[in-house]
Write a protein that holds these residues in place. Structure first.
Motif, PDB file in Angstrom:
ATOM      1  N   ASP A 174      19.730  14.203  20.465  1.00 51.46           N
ATOM      2  CA  ASP A 174      19.225  14.802  19.226  1.00 51.46           C
ATOM      3  C   ASP A 174      19.754  16.227  19.039  1.00 51.46           C
ATOM      4  OD1 ASP A 174      17.804  12.522  18.659  1.00 51.46           O
ATOM      5  OD2 ASP A 174      15.904  13.270  19.460  1.00 51.46           O
ATOM      6  N   ASP A 175      19.725  17.019  20.102  1.00 45.31           N
ATOM      7  CA  ASP A 175      20.148  18.417  20.004  1.00 45.31           C
ATOM      8  C   ASP A 175      21.614  18.545  19.613  1.00 45.31           C
ATOM      9  OD1 ASP A 175      17.618  19.227  20.679  1.00 45.31           O
ATOM     10  OD2 ASP A 175      18.094  19.732  22.759  1.00 45.31           O
ATOM     11  N   TYR A 176      22.445  17.657  20.122  1.00 46.80           N
ATOM     12  CA  TYR A 176      23.883  17.751  19.874  1.00 46.80           C
ATOM     13  C   TYR A 176      24.369  16.740  18.840  1.00 46.80           C
ATOM     14  CZ  TYR A 176      24.261  20.991  23.790  1.00 46.80           C
ATOM     15  OH  TYR A 176      24.135  22.088  24.623  1.00 46.80           O
ATOM     16  N   GLU A 177      23.418  16.019  18.230  1.00 42.06           N
ATOM     17  CA  GLU A 177      23.720  15.062  17.158  1.00 42.06           C
ATOM     18  C   GLU A 177      24.795  14.069  17.616  1.00 42.06           C
ATOM     19  OE1 GLU A 177      24.698  17.519  13.810  1.00 42.06           O
ATOM     20  OE2 GLU A 177      22.600  17.882  13.324  1.00 42.06           O
ATOM     21  N   LEU A 178      24.528  13.449  18.753  1.00 47.73           N
ATOM     22  CA  LEU A 178      25.479  12.511  19.339  1.00 47.73           C
ATOM     23  C   LEU A 178      25.241  11.084  18.854  1.00 47.73           C
ATOM     24  CD1 LEU A 178      25.214  13.774  23.032  1.00 47.73           C
ATOM     25  CD2 LEU A 178      26.890  14.494  21.314  1.00 47.73           C
ATOM     26  N   ASP A 179      26.283  10.298  18.874  1.00 50.03           N
ATOM     27  CA  ASP A 179      26.186   8.873  18.550  1.00 50.03           C
ATOM     28  C   ASP A 179      26.364   8.082  19.845  1.00 50.03           C
ATOM     29  OD1 ASP A 179      26.003   6.505  17.170  1.00 50.03           O
ATOM     30  OD2 ASP A 179      28.119   6.497  16.575  1.00 50.03           O
ATOM     31  N   THR A 180      25.432   8.269  20.758  1.00 48.13           N
ATOM     32  CA  THR A 180      25.536   7.695  22.098  1.00 48.13           C
ATOM     33  C   THR A 180      24.530   6.568  22.254  1.00 48.13           C
ATOM     34  OG1 THR A 180      26.114   9.896  22.950  1.00 48.13           O
ATOM     35  CG2 THR A 180      25.511   8.214  24.565  1.00 48.13           C
ATOM     36  N   GLU A 181      24.994   5.430  22.743  1.00 50.33           N
ATOM     37  CA  GLU A 181      24.120   4.287  22.957  1.00 50.33           C
ATOM     38  C   GLU A 181      23.521   4.339  24.355  1.00 50.33           C
ATOM     39  OE1 GLU A 181      24.112  -0.590  22.524  1.00 50.33           O
ATOM     40  OE2 GLU A 181      26.011   0.503  22.546  1.00 50.33           O
ATOM     41  N   VAL A 182      22.223   4.081  24.462  1.00 46.15           N
ATOM     42  CA  VAL A 182      21.528   4.039  25.748  1.00 46.15           C
ATOM     43  C   VAL A 182      21.073   2.605  25.990  1.00 46.15           C
ATOM     44  CG1 VAL A 182      19.641   4.970  27.137  1.00 46.15           C
ATOM     45  CG2 VAL A 182      20.750   6.421  25.417  1.00 46.15           C
ATOM     46  N   ILE A 183      21.374   2.086  27.180  1.00 45.79           N
ATOM     47  CA  ILE A 183      21.051   0.696  27.472  1.00 45.79           C
ATOM     48  C   ILE A 183      20.530   0.564  28.900  1.00 45.79           C
ATOM     49  CG2 ILE A 183      23.470   0.226  28.092  1.00 45.79           C
ATOM     50  CD1 ILE A 183      22.998  -2.639  26.955  1.00 45.79           C
ATOM     51  N   VAL A 184      19.519  -0.273  29.071  1.00 47.82           N
ATOM     52  CA  VAL A 184      18.865  -0.467  30.368  1.00 47.82           C
ATOM     53  C   VAL A 184      19.519  -1.619  31.126  1.00 47.82           C
ATOM     54  CG1 VAL A 184      16.725  -1.269  31.467  1.00 47.82           C
ATOM     55  CG2 VAL A 184      16.640   0.504  29.704  1.00 47.82           C
ATOM     56  N   LEU A 185      19.662  -1.431  32.438  1.00 42.11           N
ATOM     57  CA  LEU A 185      20.107  -2.507  33.312  1.00 42.11           C
ATOM     58  C   LEU A 185      19.095  -2.646  34.444  1.00 42.11           C
ATOM     59  CD1 LEU A 185      22.242  -4.549  34.397  1.00 42.11           C
ATOM     60  CD2 LEU A 185      23.202  -2.628  35.714  1.00 42.11           C
ATOM     61  N   TYR A 186      18.509  -3.834  34.593  1.00 47.05           N
ATOM     62  CA  TYR A 186      17.556  -4.068  35.681  1.00 47.05           C
ATOM     63  C   TYR A 186      18.313  -4.458  36.945  1.00 47.05           C
ATOM     64  CZ  TYR A 186      13.907  -3.875  32.187  1.00 47.05           C
ATOM     65  OH  TYR A 186      13.065  -3.448  31.192  1.00 47.05           O
ATOM     66  N   THR A 187      18.018  -3.746  38.034  1.00 46.52           N
ATOM     67  CA  THR A 187      18.686  -3.990  39.303  1.00 46.52           C
ATOM     68  C   THR A 187      17.662  -4.356  40.376  1.00 46.52           C
ATOM     69  OG1 THR A 187      18.543  -1.661  39.956  1.00 46.52           O
ATOM     70  CG2 THR A 187      20.505  -2.339  38.750  1.00 46.52           C
ATOM     71  N   MET A 188      18.153  -4.994  41.435  1.00 51.00           N
ATOM     72  CA  MET A 188      17.304  -5.389  42.562  1.00 51.00           C
ATOM     73  C   MET A 188      16.066  -6.146  42.102  1.00 51.00           C
ATOM     74  SD  MET A 188      17.701  -2.189  45.202  1.00 51.00           S
ATOM     75  CE  MET A 188      17.895  -0.825  44.057  1.00 51.00           C
ATOM     76  N   VAL A 189      16.304  -7.118  41.216  1.00 44.37           N
ATOM     77  CA  VAL A 189      15.228  -7.882  40.593  1.00 44.37           C
ATOM     78  C   VAL A 189      14.869  -9.089  41.458  1.00 44.37           C
ATOM     79  CG1 VAL A 189      14.572  -9.258  38.579  1.00 44.37           C
ATOM     80  CG2 VAL A 189      15.945  -7.180  38.275  1.00 44.37           C
ATOM     81  N   ASN A 190      13.602  -9.266  41.709  1.00 48.09           N
ATOM     82  CA  ASN A 190      13.096 -10.503  42.311  1.00 48.09           C
ATOM     83  C   ASN A 190      12.742 -11.456  41.181  1.00 48.09           C
ATOM     84  OD1 ASN A 190      12.991  -9.774  45.220  1.00 48.09           O
ATOM     85  ND2 ASN A 190      11.592  -8.203  44.472  1.00 48.09           N
TER      86      ASN A 190
END
Length: 252
Positions: A174-190
């Protein structure tokens, strides 16, 4: 060049393991890939640059970020495999971050972006392994990234770590007005109902692929200083990383 960074303020989430496997996997698919280790623990560097970093003339990310001229960025880049180059890390990163912070004659927030601009035509992908902290280096990396992956290991501290990490990333976006995508990756999942329920509790952008928990093959690969997808042994977690690379390529 597409720049993908891995960041979580909570440690022990398979961030470095994931970054190394993504970089090597993309290179194995024929994509010109640059891996950058910015964590002073240098775990990714120990896998790919173990011999080089012990030499007196070794130059890595720590030396790169204090280079104000950036006339020859290639001197910091090492070839570590077919289609795969790397900028390694070291304990000196902490000292270098302090030097940059105290420098008053340069824009200290876009150093990494300038570096990547100079290397842009050489690579298809850049994968950046971040330290589990928010500092000036992390700020630089977020500004330079097209996509940020937040790896999440499912445990009782996972939600807190994820929310804190996401809050900090979004504040910078928000501060730098970026067009950056954030995505979650689940690791070590049972693959049980508890973990499935947890995954459903976190809404938002996430990979369809999840990385399951299998300690033995991961440990064996680490002891051999190799990434899991290059292991001669088959395993389910290896298959998961191969599926993740497929998904990253499909996302473009």
């Amino acid at each position: 060049m597409k720049t993908i960074s891995l960041l979580n303020l909570k440690g022990g989430v398979a961030k470095t393991t994931t970054g190394g496997n993504i970089a090597k996997g993309l290179a194995n698919r024929g994509f010109k890939t640059l891996l950058i280790d910015t964590d002073m623990q240098a775990n990714a560097t120990s896998i790919f640059l173990e011999d080089e970093r012990s030499k007196e003339d070794y130059k890595g990310f720590a030396e790169l970020i204090v280079d104000e001229k950036l006339d020859d960025v290639d001197q910091y880049v090492y070839n570590v495999g077919e289609n795969l180059d790397m900028i390694g890390s070291s304990l000196a990163v902490a000292e270098s971050e302090l030097k940059v912070r105290n420098s008053f004659n340069r824009n200290s927030s876009n150093i990494v972006k300038k570096v990547l601009k100079k290397l842009d035509s050489k690579y298809d992908y850049c994968i950046i392994d971040c330290a589990p902290t928010i500092n000036l280096i992390t700020l630089n990396i977020i500004i330079a990234s097209d996509e940020i992956i937040i790896p999440i290991k499912i445990d009782k501290f996972a939600l807190e770590g994820y929310r804190t990490t996401l809050k900090n990333i979004n504040q910078i976006i928000d501060d730098y007005e970026l067009d950056t995508e954030v995505i979650v990756l689940y690791t070590m999942v049972n693959r049980n109902n508890i973990d499935k329920q947890f995954i459903q509790e976190i809404s938002g952008n996430r990979f369809e692929t999840t990385i399951r928990h299998q300690a033995k093959p991961v440990t064996e690969s680490a002891l051999k200083n190799e990434v899991l997808i290059d292991s001669s042994k088959s395993s389910k977690v290896k298959d998961d990383y191969l599926n993740l690379i497929d998904e990253i390529v499909k996302r473009g």
